[in-house]
Write a protein that holds these residues in place. Sequence first.
Motif, mmCIF file in Angstrom:
data_model
loop_
_atom_site.group_PDB
_atom_site.id
_atom_site.type_symbol
_atom_site.label_atom_id
_atom_site.label_comp_id
_atom_site.label_asym_id
_atom_site.label_seq_id
_atom_site.Cartn_x
_atom_site.Cartn_y
_atom_site.Cartn_z
ATOM 1 N N GLY A 16 41.085 25.483 25.191
ATOM 2 C CA GLY A 16 40.390 25.114 26.296
ATOM 3 C C GLY A 16 39.847 25.829 27.252
ATOM 4 N N GLU A 17 40.051 27.321 27.228
ATOM 5 C CA GLU A 17 39.891 28.191 28.166
ATOM 6 C C GLU A 17 38.337 28.698 28.161
ATOM 7 O OE1 GLU A 17 42.603 31.637 28.213
ATOM 8 O OE2 GLU A 17 44.312 30.167 27.729
ATOM 9 N N GLY A 18 37.513 28.062 27.147
ATOM 10 C CA GLY A 18 36.048 28.394 27.511
ATOM 11 C C GLY A 18 35.613 29.217 26.204
ATOM 12 N N ASP A 19 34.394 29.694 26.464
ATOM 13 C CA ASP A 19 33.728 30.450 25.232
ATOM 14 C C ASP A 19 34.420 31.881 24.937
ATOM 15 O OD1 ASP A 19 32.001 28.433 24.879
ATOM 16 O OD2 ASP A 19 30.331 29.111 26.184
ATOM 17 N N PRO A 20 34.239 32.185 23.915
ATOM 18 C CA PRO A 20 34.875 33.523 23.246
ATOM 19 C C PRO A 20 34.616 34.426 24.273
ATOM 20 C CG PRO A 20 34.199 32.371 21.595
ATOM 21 C CD PRO A 20 33.845 31.548 22.502
ATOM 22 N N ASP A 21 33.162 34.950 24.748
ATOM 23 C CA ASP A 21 32.877 35.938 25.448
ATOM 24 C C ASP A 21 33.509 35.842 27.127
ATOM 25 O OD1 ASP A 21 31.427 37.297 23.496
ATOM 26 O OD2 ASP A 21 29.479 36.070 24.009
ATOM 27 N N ALA A 22 33.556 34.545 27.263
ATOM 28 C CA ALA A 22 34.068 34.620 28.738
ATOM 29 C C ALA A 22 35.510 35.090 28.758
ATOM 30 C CB ALA A 22 33.996 33.147 29.341
ATOM 31 N N ILE A 23 36.334 34.610 27.488
ATOM 32 C CA ILE A 23 37.819 34.928 27.334
ATOM 33 C C ILE A 23 37.949 36.235 27.251
ATOM 34 C CG2 ILE A 23 39.791 34.458 25.785
ATOM 35 C CD1 ILE A 23 38.403 31.765 25.343
#
Lengths: 475, 95
Positions: free
Chosen positions: A397-404
Amino acid sequence: MKWETVIGIETHAQLSTKSKIFSGAATAFGAAPNTQACAVDIALPGVLPVANREAVAKAVRFGLAVGASINRRSIFARKNYFYPDLPKGYQISQYETPIVQGGALAIFVDGAEKIVRLTRAHLEEDAGKSLHEGFHDFTGIDLNRAGTPLLEIVSEPDLRSAQEAVAYARGLHALVRWIDICDGNMQEGSFRCDANVSVRPAGSDTLGTRSEIKNLNSFRFLERAIEFEVRRQIEIIEDGGTIVQETRLYDAGRDETRSMRTKEDAHDYRYFPDPDLLPLSVEQAWVEEIRSAMPELPQAKRSAFVALGLSPYQAGVLTASRELAEYSAAAFAGAAAPAELANWITGALSARLNDEGLDITASRITPAQLRALAARISDGTLSGKMAREVFDAVWAGEGDPDAIIAKRGLKQISDSSELEKICDEVIAGNARQVEDYRSGKDKAFNSLVGQVMKATRGKANPQQVSEILKRRLAG
Amino acid sequence: MALTLDDVKRVAHLARIAVDEAEAQAVLDQLNGVFLLIAEMRAVDTRGVEPMSHALDVTQRLRADAVTEPDQHDLFQAVAPHVEDALYLVPKVIE
């Protein structure tokens, strides 16, 4: 002697209607005994059955899905036999003119497609349930299930092994769920199979005497029951005996089939048209209306996936259920390499869902997120290892791949001038390994690659590193 | 087609109707009378006439898929000879 197995399957699929096929009583599973059995279901004198439009529509839907012909006019018949859970003394079924005739189902065994022909599919009502346990000298009867709509789907004897039988049953199970006519819940008895099994000398084209194995409510039991039955029949014939046509039950505890004690005239059902029910008419306009509301079928979806570059095997796996196929199709939309994405769905995603006991509809990674992740692998941003880390983070649940990727600084070094600089430094600082490599010790090379990976904290593309090192060391 | 006494006994057994010898003979005569009538009808030329599966030339009316029947098991079971835990009890049957 070589033997060939011949199997035909009869399946009872409970149609997912709210009310019964001939009465307005509820069909919900698990209700208190006899609370969903109305005057029609318990056969009080003077009642008349009236057919459920939705049950008929679902039968038509099935017929269209398997390319069968839909009989414009079909007849309900009485199948007469006496049993306490059958209050009328007959089951309303269809005999000479079923609603659905013909059709076929494509199955896949060991990667090869096989077409299994269907004989027919007809509407009928289920019986009640007999409870033999817990009553001294008595049997308890619960008539809640009496009158529940069933579609009995009969295959031709086209199956040649237990594996093919299971592939057929699974394919049919997936299809009835796909077109939303049956919930497919095998524990609750919504999808039950009977297998007609016989053996004959390989190459023969006459059918051997068959036995019918009743009420197989799991794919594993279906497979094991057939395997046992085939061995049993071959042993009898090879010992000089003959097979008796009979009904057998599979005992899962003992992994064997045993003969049901049957009266010799049990099969004389004296079918005749039910005078309480008029002929069932299905107008062409209604058929077309049902056809226009059909979802895209598994076969079409499979072809569409293969056209995207997936292997037939991958396409088969991803069309095992409508939910999985819809997830996959959503993920593939606009993806550069759908086949690679398919590997993520059948691999990491399926494994994770399996571990956590989740259905594809409960996936914590959306089709768009999975597509974004795959895109970052394709464009060289992520190594396989990094991608797993991003996958886990998205799942958490840490967000979208690019944001991670941005947040964790996970970008793979693909700038070759930067990599070349690091490689040069490693070469300069490891004179001994360089010398060993040049004198033919291949192990030394791996050590140099390892040094570069360490210096980049795993962000280099190992393949690119080894190319650069080879080039530099050759010079 | 003439029925035999064995046919009558077999059909009676399938229908769970007890008939003694005298009754079976009487029923045989009656049924053979019915078959004679059928034979007479079969002699009529019906070429070109579509077979009917029902005496009325209309088709099945269909109902909407809605639950309309309430739970009335107390009422129904009031006339059942033997009930326990809302189950109808019958002499033990084992397949």
